[in-house]
Design a protein around this motif. Structure first.
Motif, PDB file in Angstrom:
ATOM      1  N   GLU A 131       0.523 -11.623  -0.924  1.00  0.00           N
ATOM      2  CA  GLU A 131       1.570 -11.026  -0.220  1.00  0.00           C
ATOM      3  C   GLU A 131       3.065 -11.625  -0.331  1.00  0.00           C
ATOM      4  N   GLN A 136       4.693  -6.371  -0.447  1.00  0.00           N
ATOM      5  CA  GLN A 136       3.674  -5.756   0.173  1.00  0.00           C
ATOM      6  C   GLN A 136       2.716  -4.902  -0.667  1.00  0.00           C
ATOM      7  N   GLU A 137       2.858  -4.477  -1.821  1.00  0.00           N
ATOM      8  CA  GLU A 137       2.091  -3.676  -2.591  1.00  0.00           C
ATOM      9  C   GLU A 137       1.217  -4.522  -3.559  1.00  0.00           C
ATOM     10  N   TRP A 138       0.862  -5.683  -2.905  1.00  0.00           N
ATOM     11  CA  TRP A 138       0.153  -6.778  -3.796  1.00  0.00           C
ATOM     12  C   TRP A 138      -1.197  -6.170  -4.266  1.00  0.00           C
TER      13      TRP A 138
END
Length: 236
Positions: A131, A136-138
């Motif tokens: 992350e 956050q969109e990992w």
């Protein structure tokens, strides 16, 4: 101009990579790194791991660094799409087929038995860093390779920090029982396709010089060696 890329984790570590720029002298690199090293010492960070040309090795030893290993760096242009072989499916972690804990176990299996000598992080630290480095969109950037209903590998493609079109793989691997069957080279090609979808124009990959299996994958997929750097470390 930044001559060293740096990733920091609180007071735990700095990961530093020399950026080779044409026309920059050795003294300029030493000056820039000396200033960075002083900041590291002043911030009381646990350790500093450095990728740097081996021509600076004597000076680094005098500064208290020890050598961990040597990495080789390979690259290729991303100007063609590779065909996707039948029998393998791919899905992002974000799809929810498995959860984070099972993904961590898969990651740990993929990296077990690696010839890479620079083992810095526990799997818990790896999961935390995903992350931190991918945002956050990992989970949408973590891809799992499936054969039937069995996860047998993973890949995490990304655009290198500070660039707009240099593709890297945060990690890429195959579980032990499926190694030696050609899946590594196949998954690497699929990963290059993903990097192109993310906008990458070139690919850069690196591995320990002792990791002959990964070097063969680079060469099978038309990557050429462009650099060799030492891995050095200094601890608080």
């Amino acid at each position: 101009m930044e001559l060293f890329n740096r990733i920091e984790k609180d007071n735990e570590y700095w990961l530093v990579d020399q950026v080779k720029v044409e026309g920059i002298t050795g003294q300029e690199y030493l000056g820039a790194f000396s200033r960075l090293l002083e900041r590291w010492k002043g911030n009381r960070v646990g350790y500093l791991s450095l990728l740097m040309d081996a021509s600076y090795e004597k000076w680094l030893f005098e500064e208290g660094f020890r050598k961990v290993s040597t990495i080789v760096e390979y690259t290729r242009a991303l100007n063609e799409k590779f065909p996707v072989e039948p029998g393998i499916s791919m899905e992002a972690l974000a799809a929810g087929r498995i959860g984070d804990s099972d993904f961590a176990k898969l990651y740990e299996r993929c990296r077990s038995g690696s010839a890479n000598k620079n083992k810095l992080f526990t799997i818990e630290q790896v999961m935390e860093s995903l992350e931190n480095e991918l945002g956050q969109e990992w989970r949408a950037r973590c891809f799992i390779f499936w054969k039937s209903d069995e996860p047998i590998g993973l890949s995490i493609p990304m655009i290198e920090q500070g660039t707009v079109d240099e593709g890297r793989l945060f990690y890429f691997g195959v579980v032990p029982e499926w190694r030696g069957k050609g899946y590594g080279a196949m998954f690497h090609r699929i990963s290059l396709n993903l990097l192109q979808e993310f906008g990458a124009k070139t690919y850069v990959g690196s591995t320990d010089e002792a990791n002959q299996h990964m070097i063969r994958i680079f060469e099978q997929n038309d990557c050429r060696m462009r650099d060799r750097k030492g891995i050095y470390r200094i601890d608080r």
